[in-house]
Scaffold this active site. Structure first.
Site, short mmCIF file in Angstrom:
data_model
loop_
_atom_site.label_atom_id
_atom_site.label_comp_id
_atom_site.label_asym_id
_atom_site.label_seq_id
_atom_site.Cartn_x
_atom_site.Cartn_y
_atom_site.Cartn_z
N HIS A 183 0.83 -1.20 0.00
CA HIS A 183 0.00 0.00 0.00
C HIS A 183 0.87 1.26 0.00
CE1 HIS A 183 -2.79 -3.05 1.61
NE2 HIS A 183 -3.74 -2.32 1.07
N ASP A 255 -4.43 -6.46 -7.64
CA ASP A 255 -4.68 -5.72 -6.41
C ASP A 255 -4.92 -4.27 -6.83
OD1 ASP A 255 -4.99 -5.15 -3.73
OD2 ASP A 255 -3.11 -6.07 -3.11
#
Length: 367
Positions: A183, A255
């Site tokens: 992230h 993702d």
């Protein structure tokens, strides 16, 4: 042969802000026709609101039923409000070491999701928690032993898919040995191919061989597999390893392409095209509307200029269509009165209690 915009839109799964279908969101869905929507805590308030939201989202989709997905793993990765049955993290089920409990928990989650119109769960985590310093996996994994992750991962797939909720194993080819959070930055794994074969790959091989409907890629650079690009963008890892060697012909999602592991190095438009060329089917863009639109336009342009062939897109469109036919057909709106009977019901709470008891027994055994 040209590829229509509405077909290109079917390849995308997107997120949004807010708890209702605004005129702007409705207009976006009708114009760009995404194939899926992903929901987060920011979108979810109550059983009644979620039922209204998912029904409204489906009404906006003129092309085919939407995949409506969520990350409902249990533990800290739980998006649903507290009136739902919220299970502990996968690590607890791993400690219990019971495929029956893992199956039952997944089946319960599936029943509650289906009751409010959510037809896909971004679960199970098939990563092996092989690095104690990992900042992002940890208790999201079933454990540090590949065999446990294989068994409980497949039980979770069964519990979801037997109840007509799409399962999504993640994060291929394994996010468990990273010491960075994708992230925030691009993790790099330096392990040898032999170690990856022994530790990271088995749960994905097992799930792919036994019917998991979809898999999600990892935004991780694996030096021994492809030292140029992360797995999400790698034809070596997605095309050769996953498609050809593991013979996986289900839907492959990326993702979130807004994660810093990707946008700091490529940008969403470039990453979208690279992911499709690598063999992925559905780029996932979780929040920013401008990025979602830009990514769709980028793929449209890549098809127009021949960078991506129509044949390549037809492969992905076929996989997505088969997935929807299997799990979403026939589509029926959900009903609030039915949802109230299912969500957080007595038998679901009893199962949660039995898992807590099994956790306590296993904890005593470790002392």
């Amino acid at each position: 042969m040209m590829m229509s915009r509405e077909k290109i839109g079917q390849l995308f799964m997107v997120g949004f802000d807010g708890t209702s279908v605004t005129p702007e969101l409705a207009s976006f869905i009708k114009e760009y026709k995404p194939g899926g929507i992903i929901l987060f805590s920011r979108n979810l308030q109550s059983v009644e609101q979620i039922v209204e939201l998912t029904n409204d989202l489906q009404r906006c989709s003129p092309y085919s039923p939407l995949l409506i997905s969520i990350d409902q793993e249990g533990g800290r990765v739980s998006r649903l409000p507290k009136e739902f049955t919220i299970f502990p993290p996968c690590k607890v089920l791993g400690r219990c070491n019971s495929s029956e409990l893992a199956y039952a928990a997944a089946a319960t989650i599936a029943k509650e999701l289906k009751a409010v119109g959510i037809n896909m769960n971004m679960s199970p985590v098939l990563d092996v928690n092989s690095n104690p310093a990992n900042p992002v996996i940890g208790d999201r994994a079933f454990g540090a032993a590949p065999g446990v992750v294989c068994e409980l991962g497949l039980a979770t797939v069964g519990g979801l898919q037997d109840n007509r909720v799409v399962a999504c194993g993640k994060h291929f080819p394994g996010h468990g040995d990273t010491n960075a959070d994708s992230h925030k930055e691009l993790p790099v794994v330096t392990a040898s191919r032999e170690r990856l074969e022994q530790i990271e790959f088995p749960p994905f091989r097992h799930a792919a061989a036994h019917g998991v409907a979809t898999l999600m890629t990892a935004h991780v650079l694996y030096r021994s597999l492809d030292d140029t690009v992360p797995a999400t963008l790698s034809p070596v890892i997605i095309g050769a390893l996953l498609r050809q060697e593991l013979h996986f012909d289900g839907v492959v999602l990326t993702d979130d392409l807004e994660m810093h592991a990707i946008i700091d190095h490529y940008g969403v438009e470039d990453a979208t095209v690279r992911a499709i060329l690598a063999g992925c089917d559905m780029p996932l863009i979780c929040k920013d509307r401008n990025r979602e639109v830009a990514a769709i336009h980028a793929l449209d342009k890549a098809v127009a200029d021949g960078t991506v062939t129509v044949e390549r897109l037809e492969e992905s469109l076929g996989r997505i269509a088969r997935l929807k036919e299997r799990f979403l057909s026939p589509y029926r709106p959900v009903v609030i009165s039915d949802a109230r009977l299912v969500v957080g019901c007595r038998s679901h709470r009893a199962l949660l209690h039995s898992i807590h008891q099994a956790r306590d027994r296993s904890a005593k055994a470790f002392v």
